[in-house]
Scaffold this motif. Structure first.
Motif, PDB file in Angstrom:
ATOM      1  N   LEU A 181       7.052   8.577   3.180  1.00 51.47           N
ATOM      2  CA  LEU A 181       5.845   9.386   3.183  1.00 51.47           C
ATOM      3  C   LEU A 181       6.119  10.699   2.295  1.00 51.47           C
ATOM      4  O   LEU A 181       7.262  11.294   2.477  1.00 51.47           O
ATOM      5  CB  LEU A 181       5.231   9.682   4.394  1.00 51.47           C
ATOM      6  CG  LEU A 181       3.847  10.491   4.503  1.00 51.47           C
ATOM      7  CD1 LEU A 181       2.871   9.364   4.003  1.00 51.47           C
ATOM      8  CD2 LEU A 181       3.713  10.745   6.220  1.00 51.47           C
ATOM      9  N   LEU A 185       4.455   3.495   2.376  1.00 54.72           N
ATOM     10  CA  LEU A 185       3.219   4.625   2.354  1.00 54.72           C
ATOM     11  C   LEU A 185       3.866   5.724   1.717  1.00 54.72           C
ATOM     12  O   LEU A 185       4.850   6.530   2.411  1.00 54.72           O
ATOM     13  CB  LEU A 185       2.539   4.761   3.791  1.00 54.72           C
ATOM     14  CG  LEU A 185       1.096   5.605   3.444  1.00 54.72           C
ATOM     15  CD1 LEU A 185       0.207   4.718   2.796  1.00 54.72           C
ATOM     16  CD2 LEU A 185       0.601   5.728   5.078  1.00 54.72           C
ATOM     17  N   LEU A 212      -3.283   5.533   1.823  1.00 60.46           N
ATOM     18  CA  LEU A 212      -4.220   5.371   2.669  1.00 60.46           C
ATOM     19  C   LEU A 212      -5.142   6.486   3.047  1.00 60.46           C
ATOM     20  O   LEU A 212      -4.794   7.738   3.051  1.00 60.46           O
ATOM     21  CB  LEU A 212      -3.648   5.092   4.120  1.00 60.46           C
ATOM     22  CG  LEU A 212      -3.122   3.566   4.055  1.00 60.46           C
ATOM     23  CD1 LEU A 212      -2.439   3.717   5.392  1.00 60.46           C
ATOM     24  CD2 LEU A 212      -4.322   2.339   3.868  1.00 60.46           C
ATOM     25  N   ILE A 223       0.781  -1.146   0.212  1.00 60.12           N
ATOM     26  CA  ILE A 223      -0.023  -0.129  -0.105  1.00 60.12           C
ATOM     27  C   ILE A 223       0.853   1.262  -0.102  1.00 60.12           C
ATOM     28  O   ILE A 223       1.789   1.367   0.844  1.00 60.12           O
ATOM     29  CB  ILE A 223      -0.989  -0.018   1.319  1.00 60.12           C
ATOM     30  CG1 ILE A 223      -1.866  -1.246   1.182  1.00 60.12           C
ATOM     31  CG2 ILE A 223      -1.799   1.350   1.093  1.00 60.12           C
ATOM     32  CD1 ILE A 223      -2.671  -1.368  -0.073  1.00 60.12           C
ATOM     33  N   THR A 224       0.514   2.175  -0.871  1.00 57.20           N
ATOM     34  CA  THR A 224       1.265   3.380  -1.026  1.00 57.20           C
ATOM     35  C   THR A 224       0.327   4.433  -0.605  1.00 57.20           C
ATOM     36  O   THR A 224       0.980   5.699  -0.216  1.00 57.20           O
ATOM     37  CB  THR A 224       1.882   3.796  -2.370  1.00 57.20           C
ATOM     38  OG1 THR A 224       0.858   3.788  -3.435  1.00 57.20           O
ATOM     39  CG2 THR A 224       2.975   2.764  -2.799  1.00 57.20           C
ATOM     40  N   PHE A 275       2.522  -0.033   7.149  1.00 56.14           N
ATOM     41  CA  PHE A 275       2.336   0.465   5.757  1.00 56.14           C
ATOM     42  C   PHE A 275       3.836   1.389   5.498  1.00 56.14           C
ATOM     43  O   PHE A 275       3.795   2.374   5.660  1.00 56.14           O
ATOM     44  CB  PHE A 275       1.203   1.376   5.698  1.00 56.14           C
ATOM     45  CG  PHE A 275      -0.037   0.665   5.873  1.00 56.14           C
ATOM     46  CD1 PHE A 275      -0.896   0.152   5.203  1.00 56.14           C
ATOM     47  CD2 PHE A 275      -0.729   0.918   7.497  1.00 56.14           C
ATOM     48  CE1 PHE A 275      -1.978  -0.567   5.466  1.00 56.14           C
ATOM     49  CE2 PHE A 275      -1.814   0.368   7.682  1.00 56.14           C
ATOM     50  CZ  PHE A 275      -2.558  -0.227   6.849  1.00 56.14           C
ATOM     51  N   LEU A 329      -0.763   9.878   2.946  1.00 58.28           N
ATOM     52  CA  LEU A 329      -1.873   9.587   3.914  1.00 58.28           C
ATOM     53  C   LEU A 329      -2.759  10.659   4.129  1.00 58.28           C
ATOM     54  O   LEU A 329      -2.269  11.842   4.265  1.00 58.28           O
ATOM     55  CB  LEU A 329      -1.097   9.300   5.342  1.00 58.28           C
ATOM     56  CG  LEU A 329      -1.712   9.208   6.543  1.00 58.28           C
ATOM     57  CD1 LEU A 329      -2.648   7.821   6.719  1.00 58.28           C
ATOM     58  CD2 LEU A 329      -1.037   9.079   7.866  1.00 58.28           C
ATOM     59  N   CYS A 355       6.847   5.403   8.500  1.00 58.47           N
ATOM     60  CA  CYS A 355       6.610   5.828   7.088  1.00 58.47           C
ATOM     61  C   CYS A 355       7.856   6.887   6.639  1.00 58.47           C
ATOM     62  O   CYS A 355       7.252   7.911   6.282  1.00 58.47           O
ATOM     63  CB  CYS A 355       5.209   6.408   7.045  1.00 58.47           C
ATOM     64  SG  CYS A 355       3.995   5.419   7.635  1.00 58.47           S
TER      65      CYS A 355
END
Length: 1375
Positions: free
Chosen positions: A80, A58, A39, A36-37, A55, A61, A77
């Motif tokens: 991010l 990720l 959410l 998952i990149t 994640f 977000l 993360c």
């Protein structure tokens, strides 16, 4: 244990919900989470950030509408790049330190109060922190890649320099904050890439600053590269030009007014100087009188001592030879005793005179001290007004200061308020017996008023008053209380008036950190200040009279205050909002007087307790918690009246003592003054027989102005030439042994010529006329290297403030200057001063900048000054080594004591330079600075502008307060870009040098010596000139209707002498000066004003109505004047031209030689305007018709007695009598063709008239007496009239030519009447009815035997014989 399990269960539920919202299986989150990149979770009440460890890859977000209070669990993360935590409950920015790859951060609609912990996010491009509780912009200095920042909807009041490091910002939204100052918005101009700015975004709302006038103009001017403002497209070039043009107009307007203020200051200072000079007259005359007497007595004493030495030598010689009689010894002893007594008397009187000199010098010092104090007062007072104007400019008029006048109701109300709150008894102990209000300014602060009214309205909406008017009782006008121990300067005062009455940094009083301290009594404001100054003076050991001046001047801010719920002060509770909940203000009685009572030996209290008023019971202090409910509305300056001391006064006793000293014995002997010094006189004065014997030469008190052959006295050691008439000392040279030289009390203006005085130790040059410091000191340094004592006091030096240090620093051997010993500290300071007076690498690095563009700043200061204050672009000499010179574009060397501009050869890219307030005498050293655009040289001693002629890119030049005498043509002929010149307070007499400065827009030349009208004509070609200031020049009061005169010749002006030009003034100027031929106009056309060689004046078709050629004597050689096709109604000023012989005024409107006198009833506007212009004929008292006719008939004095030929054709003349032609006594030829004349009259005085032309008029007959005095007339032209009869021609006994073509002569009998003119040789009757009769020609030939030409055809012998024969036949037939 059970609680921990419950928490884990809650966290597990959160992760499950997160997975569900993003379509993930909680059971497989360990495997799927790494894939998952992105959410997201919306409005689900998500309370805490957990589970991010699943994640780790990720990159985005999004959490919206959650109940998250802190950022957590993001340390997992690390990849991010985009984070949304919006509309949550965040109270702090934290937990992002590991997210170093974050590029976009959205934290809007939270409860964040500080921008913090973002230092590691150096890759951040987008930051949204809108709709939070942020008060300060901070913590962004490391985020230098920011492109978009949204801080809308916060509580930000200031911008400052917080964004200076974020130069890559392109989009910035600061809407719906509390920005209220234009000054804050100017900080955004440093964001060079800013393209989209929001301050009043419709989505959020405005800042208070957006409600101010000229908001958009201000922003667009300061940020010209902006593309969008408040969502509107502002990229069009026309919008930017409009903004820039509007601001430039405002800058010109305020610059003009600032200059007007400084001009007023100059005038006041000049008056002070005049007053000082008057006061100094008596002390100076006394000092000169006593000094002269001292030097006389010293010379007589020296002679007496010399005689005593001579007699002693003789006595010793006689004793050795043993030839003297004892009686003689007794006589010599008596003589010696007498001489000793006389010598004591001399010394006693000399000392008494010196005491009086000291006394009067002290008086001079007192006058000078008072003068300097008054100067400082004036400067401080006027500088405050200037600062007010500059504040108005910076705020684009949203803060305005109005100075009160006596006819302003608000001014009188303020005066009454202050006076009512002044108590005599409170101030009596300080020697104050009253107060005088000097001036009051009304403060119109638009933004503070908006804040006040908003808060006031909010309060009214919340509160319910018992009566409708009750809330007004809560509003009062109170005085702001300053910290008495810290004087408030202009900058701080302006800060209070602009930003509101908040506590100044470092000026906080006890108990006022959270409240504004105000009072209702002047005593509360002022007594602590006065007491502090008094104690300070006592501590420093000053004279008790000295501190009086320091507290005599007072200043108070009067504020409009809404007190709201006001409660009394409680001693147990410090003044802060927490201790007084629900209160808007706290009040307490002023306890100052009671506290003073406890002080031991308090004399002030012992006097005050006898006060006869109850003011103390009404004196209160107020502490207002909300400063926005305190609106500063007035600033008052006042002055206390104190008990006057006798210091500075000259008492009768002083003058009496002077007389007593002068009358002391021995009296000063009168001596004949020497006017010319020859060798014989020189030896006689020195009492020597040869030059080699002369060591002392005292020439005091003569009338000498030259000392020829003085250089022959090679052994001369002491020379005194005081109280003579010397203007130079060029005869004083090659005196190798001269040690003492007194040249005081002369008129020496230069030391040039003084040379080779190597042994000179003491030199007195006091009381002369020396002015140029640098030149004179250089001469002394070169030719008197061993000088130990120098007196140069009481000379009119330029730049006296720097005189002493300059002299000490250059004459290093000097020990005494002006009678005062030079200390080591003073010598060291002087050396430092001299070191600073040269331009060095250090000074260039310190005072230069490298900016490539001038800043968009609302200021009238020179660009060099602005950049030196605000720019941080200093030269880095270490990085650029030898190339740093070429990087300099700005140089500000004001107040550096420079005597010369030098070492600028490498500054080839210098664009803005300022050298104000130095000691420069000429402009030099700028030859290599060819890119210079702005040059400021105010406050120097420059006498010529020769050094700027090659600066072809110069646009602004300011050389105020110098010694310029002219503006040379060659200096300005190549300065084609110059649009601003300011040369105020100089000695300029002519403006001819500016004749071709066609780009000039603003010219300030007030307080110079421009005196003639011609100088205005030099500016007529400057069509771009819109602002001109000529105040203080002689032309202002010499030229009648000066203002209208200038506006007529310079119609493009928008402002003259600091006052805007009203359109009606232009009309009045055209009415008054339109069509006026003046000497200046002629000089303008000729290019010079020497009219003595002019012989002809030709000025046709120029709408001239009047002529004023003064002085007329300059036109003495003009013999021919042609003014055809103009609008003259009289000869006007032409009557004063003494030698005019030919005058052509055809096609004008001539009514008379001199202006006709008009009846006084119902004058027109133009007539009223012309009342002061005598040559126009308007505005003069008219005569009744009877008196007017009598005036024409009467004997009028002759005018223009050289005039011989006059052309008045086609002038619409109806009445010849009103022309007053009889006054032209020597007229020979008169041309009146093409008029409406019906009667020939008014020629009685023209006895020498030879030719009269009256063709094309309305003459029907020649009346009896019309030509009665014209017995010299040779030619008469009456063609194209309505003549039927030829009567009254008998006086024309010499007439030779008569032209009667195209009249109405019908009968031959009328032609027979021409027999009375036997001399007639030329006759023309062509076009008359009689000319169609066959026999008219023979009849005329018969009647006029001398006729040679008839109707243009010559009469030959044959025709005459035929006429005779025909006549004879007719006679025969009759017989």
């Amino acid at each position: 244990m059970m609680q921990s399990d419950k928490q884990n269960q809650n966290l597990e539920e959160i992760i499950k919900e997160l997975c569900a919202c993003n379509g993930l299986s909680y059971e497989k989150v360990d495997q799927e989470g790494l894939k998952i990149t992105a959410l997201e979770m919306f409005f689900s009440g998500y309370p805490k950030m957990v589970g991010m460890k699943y994640f780790r890859n990720l990159t985005k977000l999004t959490l919206l509408g959650q109940r998250i209070q802190e950022i957590s669990d993001l340390e997992h993360c690390l990849l991010l790049r985009e984070l949304w935590i919006a509309e949550c409950c965040l109270v702090k920015i934290d937990g992002l330190q590991k997210c170093v790859h974050l590029e976009k951060l959205y934290l809007y609609c939270n409860e964040i109060s500080h921008i913090e912990n973002l230092e590691s996010l150096t890759k951040l491009n987008v930051l949204w922190l809108n709709n939070n509780l942020i008060k300060n912009i901070e913590g962004l200095h490391t985020l230098q890649n920011l492109r978009e920042v949204n801080l809308a909807g916060n509580l930000i009041e200031k911008i400052g320099s917080c964004l200076d490091f974020n130069t890559q910002i392109e989009i910035l939204n600061l809407s719906a904050n509390k920005l209220s100052s234009f000054k804050e918005l100017t900080n955004l101009s440093r964001l060079s890439n800013l393209k989209d700015l929001g301050l009043n975004d419709p989505q959020y709302g405005p800042n208070p600053v957006c409600l101010l006038h000229n908001y958009v103009i201000h922003v667009l001017y300061h940020i010209p590269h902006l593309q969008r403002l408040d969502t509107y497209n502002v990229s069009q070039k026309e919008i930017k030009i409009l903004a820039e043009t509007t601001v430039m107009k405002k800058k010109m307007y305020y610059n003009m007014h600032v200059k007007s203020i400084y001009r007023q200051l100059h005038d006041r200072l000049e008056k002070l100087k005049e007053s000082k000079n008057k006061l100094q007259n008596l002390p100076e005359s006394k000092i000169k009188l006593f000094s002269c007497n001292v030097k006389h007595l010293e010379r007589e004493l020296a002679e007496l001592q010399m005689l005593g030495q001579t007699s002693n030598n003789k006595y010793l010689k006689s004793n050795n030879l043993e030839t003297e009689i004892p009686v003689h010894d007794s006589d010599d002893a008596n003589k010696e005793a007498e001489e000793s007594d006389l010598e004591k008397a001399f010394l006693q009187k000399i000392n008494a005179l010196k005491e009086r000199i000291t006394f009067w010098n002290r008086k001079l010092d007192e006058i000078e001290k008072n003068y300097e104090m008054e100067i400082q007062k004036k400067k401080k007072s006027f500088n405050l007004v200037v600062q007010f104007l500059l504040t108005e400019l910076e705020t684009v008029g949203n803060i305005h200061f109005e100075e009160g006048l006596s006819n302003n109701p608000w001014f009188n109300c303020c005066c009454d308020l202050i006076q009512s709150r002044y108590c005599f008894w409170d101030f009596r102990s300080y020697g104050i017996i009253g107060m005088k209000i000097n001036r009051i300014f009304r403060v119109h602060n638009h933004i503070l008023r908006l804040k006040y009214e908003e808060k006031f309205q909010m309060f009214l909406e919340k509160e319910v008053f018992s009566t409708a008017e009750h809330y007004k009782e809560k509003v009062d006008y109170l005085f702001y209380v300053f910290n008495p121990e810290l004087p408030v300067n202009e900058k701080q005062l302006l800060q209070l008036l602009e930003d509101g009455l908040q506590s100044l940094a470092g000026h906080t009083l006890p108990n006022t950190k959270e409240a504004v301290l105000l009072c209702n009594s002047l005593s509360t404001c002022e007594c602590p200040r006065i007491e502090f100054l008094k104690n300070q003076a006592n501590t420093e050991g000053k004279n008790s009279s000295e501190p009086v001046e320091s507290f005599r001047q007072g200043k108070v801010i009067i504020a409009k205050v809404f007190l709201g719920h006001s409660v009394p002060f409680c001693a147990m509770n410090p003044i802060c909002q927490v201790n007084y909940p629900g209160a808007n203000s706290v009040f307490r009685p002023w306890k100052c007087l009671e506290s003073d009572k406890s002080t031991p030996d308090n004399k002030a209290w012992s006097r005050l307790e006898w006060r006869k008023c109850d003011c103390r019971l009404q004196q209160y202090e107020w502490f207002v918690f909300d400063h926005e409910l305190v609106l500063p509305e007035y600033v008052a300056e006042f002055e206390y009246t104190t008990l006057k001391s006798t210091e500075g006064f000259i008492l009768p006793y002083d003058l009496q003592r002077d007389d007593e000293v002068l009358n002391m014995q021995p009296p000063v002997k009168a001596s004949t003054k020497i006017a010319c010094l020859d060798e014989k006189t020189m030896l006689s004065v020195a009492k020597a027989s040869i030059f080699s014997q002369v060591k002392v030469l005292n020439l005091h008190g003569n009338s000498l102005n030259k000392l020829r052959d003085i250089s022959k006295l090679k052994r001369l050691q002491k020379l005194i030439i005081s109280f003579n008439e010397f203007t130079s000392l060029d005869d004083i040279y090659d005196l190798p042994n001269l040690e003492y030289f007194d040249a005081s009390h002369n008129h020496v203006i230069t030391l040039e010529g003084l040379r080779r005085l190597r042994k000179l130790r003491c030199f007195d040059l006091s009381w002369n006329q020396l002015k140029k410091i640098r030149e004179e000191i250089n001469i002394l340094r070169e030719h008197t290297p061993n000088l130990l004592s120098l007196d140069i006091a009481h000379n009119p030096w330029h730049k006296t403030a720097s005189l002493r240090l300059s002299v000490i620093g250059r004459l290093k051997a000097l020990n005494i200057l002006d009678g005062v010993v030079i200390t080591e500290n003073e010598a060291a300071e002087a050396l430092h001063y001299i070191a600073r007076s040269n331009i060095t690498q250090v000074s260039l690095l310190e005072y230069s900048r490298t900016d490539e563009e001038s800043p968009p700043v609302l200021s009238v200061l020179p660009c060099a000054k602005i950049l030196s204050q605000i720019s941080k672009n200093k030269v880095d000499s270490q990085t650029h080594l030898n190339n740093w010179y070429s990087m300099i574009t700005v140089l500000d060397l004001d107040d550096q004591h420079l005597f010369k501009i030098s070492n600028l050869e490498k500054l080839e890219h210098l664009r803005w330079a300022s050298f104000s307030n130095n000691n420069l005498t000429q402009i030099e050293g700028l030859e290599s600075c060819l890119n210079l655009e702005e040059l400021t040289l105010d406050g120097n001693c420059i006498s010529t502008l020769d050094g700027i002629s090659k600066l072809t890119k110069l646009t602004r030049l300011s050389v105020n307060n110098n010694h310029l005498t002219s503006l040379e043509r060659h200096v300005f002929q190549n300065l084609s870009h110059l649009h601003y010149i300011s040369v105020e307070n100089n000695r300029i007499t002519s403006l001819i040098g500016l004749k071709k400065t066609y780009s000039l827009i603003e010219l300030y030349i007030s307080n110079n010596f421009v005196s003639t009208n011609q100088e205005i004509h030099h500016l007529k070609g400057l069509t771009n000139l819109i602002i001109l200031d000529m105040n203080g020049n002689l032309i202002v009061w010499k030229q009648d209707n000066y203002r209208l005169f200038v506006l007529f010749h310079l119609p493009s002006l928008k402002a003259l002498d600091g006052t805007a030009v009203d359109p009606t003034e232009g009309e009045s100027a055209r009415d008054l000066f339109g069509g006026k031929l003046t000497s200046d106009m002629i000089a303008d056309r000729l290019g010079h004003s020497d009219f003595t060689e002019m012989q002809e004046l030709n000025w046709t078709a120029s709408h001239i109505r009047t002529v004023e050629l003064v002085p007329a004597d300059q036109f003495r050689n003009v013999c021919s004047v042609n003014l055809q096709n103009n609008n003259l109604t009289s000869f006007s000023g032409l009557i004063f031209l003494p030698n005019v012989k030919v005058l052509c005024l055809n096609y004008n409107r001539i009514e008379s030689i001199l202006p006709r006198q008009k009846p006084p009833n119902q004058p027109t506007n133009r007539q009223q305007l012309y009342q002061k212009v005598t040559s126009s004929g308007y505005g003069q008292q008219g005569l009744s018709k009877g008196r007017r006719d009598a005036a024409f008939v009467g004997n009028l004095p002759p005018v223009m007695q050289s005039l011989e030929v006059l052309h008045l054709g086609y002038n619409g003349i109806t009445n010849m009598a009103q022309l007053q032609l009889s006054r032209l006594k020597n007229l020979k030829l008169l041309f009146l063709q093409g008029n409406f004349i019906s009667h020939i009259e008014g020629l009685e005085g023209l006895q020498f008239l030879q030719e009269l032309v009256l063709d094309n008029n309305r003459i029907k007959m020649i009346s009896e007496g019309s030509l009665a005095k014209q017995n010299a007339l040779l030619a008469l032209h009456l063609e194209e009239n309505q003549i039927r009869e030829l009567n009254s021609l008998q006086p024309l006994v010499k007439l030779q030519k008569l032209f009667l073509d195209f009249n109405r002569i019908q009968e031959l009998s009328e032609l027979e009447k021409l027999e009375v003119i036997p001399s007639l040789k030329v006759l023309s009757v062509h076009g008359n009815p009689i000319s169609f009769k066959k026999n008219y020609r023979p009849l005329l030939l018969l009647r006029l035997p001398a006729l040679q030409v008839l109707d243009g055809t010559a009469v030959n012998t044959e025709e005459r014989m035929r006429a005779d024969y025909q006549t004879l036949e007719q006679v025969k037939q009759m017989l």
